[in-house]
Design a protein around this motif. Structure first.
Motif, mmCIF file in Angstrom:
data_model
loop_
_atom_site.group_PDB
_atom_site.id
_atom_site.type_symbol
_atom_site.label_atom_id
_atom_site.label_comp_id
_atom_site.label_asym_id
_atom_site.label_seq_id
_atom_site.Cartn_x
_atom_site.Cartn_y
_atom_site.Cartn_z
ATOM 1 N N MET A 95 -55.513 6.825 -31.311
ATOM 2 C CA MET A 95 -54.309 7.561 -31.241
ATOM 3 C C MET A 95 -54.680 9.070 -31.313
ATOM 4 O O MET A 95 -55.252 9.601 -31.989
ATOM 5 N N ARG A 96 -53.960 9.758 -30.305
ATOM 6 C CA ARG A 96 -54.172 11.267 -30.133
ATOM 7 C C ARG A 96 -53.184 12.080 -31.231
ATOM 8 O O ARG A 96 -52.137 11.682 -31.129
ATOM 9 N N GLY A 97 -53.559 13.079 -31.704
ATOM 10 C CA GLY A 97 -53.032 13.674 -32.564
ATOM 11 C C GLY A 97 -52.150 14.653 -31.518
ATOM 12 O O GLY A 97 -52.040 14.969 -30.607
ATOM 13 N N ASP A 98 -51.142 15.317 -32.525
ATOM 14 C CA ASP A 98 -50.102 16.084 -31.899
ATOM 15 C C ASP A 98 -50.702 17.284 -31.481
ATOM 16 O O ASP A 98 -51.455 17.891 -32.231
ATOM 17 N N LYS A 99 -50.118 17.884 -30.519
ATOM 18 C CA LYS A 99 -50.580 19.406 -29.855
ATOM 19 C C LYS A 99 -49.460 20.359 -30.668
ATOM 20 O O LYS A 99 -48.573 20.203 -30.812
ATOM 21 N N HIS A 100 -50.203 21.513 -31.031
ATOM 22 C CA HIS A 100 -49.196 22.545 -31.593
ATOM 23 C C HIS A 100 -49.694 24.020 -30.525
ATOM 24 O O HIS A 100 -50.546 23.940 -29.876
ATOM 25 N N TYR A 101 -48.910 24.964 -30.423
ATOM 26 C CA TYR A 101 -49.097 26.025 -29.616
ATOM 27 C C TYR A 101 -48.624 27.246 -30.406
ATOM 28 O O TYR A 101 -48.101 27.068 -31.121
ATOM 29 N N LEU A 102 -49.465 28.241 -30.180
ATOM 30 C CA LEU A 102 -49.469 29.525 -30.915
ATOM 31 C C LEU A 102 -49.529 30.687 -29.689
ATOM 32 O O LEU A 102 -50.385 30.699 -29.124
ATOM 33 N N ALA A 103 -48.425 31.377 -29.815
ATOM 34 C CA ALA A 103 -48.387 32.706 -28.846
ATOM 35 C C ALA A 103 -48.115 33.765 -29.696
ATOM 36 O O ALA A 103 -47.486 33.802 -30.500
ATOM 37 N N ILE A 104 -49.055 34.588 -29.250
ATOM 38 C CA ILE A 104 -49.151 36.116 -29.985
ATOM 39 C C ILE A 104 -48.760 37.227 -28.774
ATOM 40 O O ILE A 104 -49.507 37.174 -27.629
ATOM 41 N N PHE A 105 -47.885 38.069 -29.139
ATOM 42 C CA PHE A 105 -47.097 38.984 -28.127
ATOM 43 C C PHE A 105 -47.357 40.255 -28.741
ATOM 44 O O PHE A 105 -47.167 40.417 -30.033
ATOM 45 N N ASN A 106 -48.075 41.263 -27.987
ATOM 46 C CA ASN A 106 -48.082 42.533 -28.446
ATOM 47 C C ASN A 106 -47.020 43.570 -27.852
ATOM 48 O O ASN A 106 -47.210 43.680 -26.596
ATOM 49 N N LEU A 107 -46.048 43.701 -28.579
ATOM 50 C CA LEU A 107 -44.780 44.475 -27.918
ATOM 51 C C LEU A 107 -44.961 45.817 -27.976
ATOM 52 O O LEU A 107 -44.015 46.694 -27.351
ATOM 53 N N SER A 108 -45.994 46.451 -28.620
ATOM 54 C CA SER A 108 -46.282 47.917 -28.842
ATOM 55 C C SER A 108 -46.858 48.712 -27.414
ATOM 56 O O SER A 108 -47.418 47.743 -26.568
#
Length: 68
Positions: free
Chosen positions: A1-14
């Motif tokens: 069984m494959r594990g769940d994927k999670h996603y992390l997005a980081i934005f620099n708004l400055s």
């Protein structure tokens, strides 16, 4: 069984560059200490890690896929 994927997005708004140095737990990923990470923008496997360090240019971003 494959594990769940999670996603992390980081934005620099400055208008200035930003250096980010954080663990996944600091972003709320507390179910595991480390993940296999893929940088989706660079299409590059980063390996099994528990934190990340990234320099973001002004208005830059990164998106990571986190999986078992």
């Amino acid at each position: 069984m494959r594990g769940d994927k999670h996603y992390l997005a980081i934005f620099n708004l400055s208008d200035a560059p930003v250096y980010v140095d954080k663990t996944f737990a600091e972003y709320g990923y507390i179910d595991k200490a480390q993940y296999k990470v893929r940088d989706l923008w660079q299409r590059k496997e980063l390996g099994l890690v528990n934190s990340f360090q990234v320099d973001l240019p002004p208005h830059g971003s990164v998106v990571y896929s986190l999986h078992d």
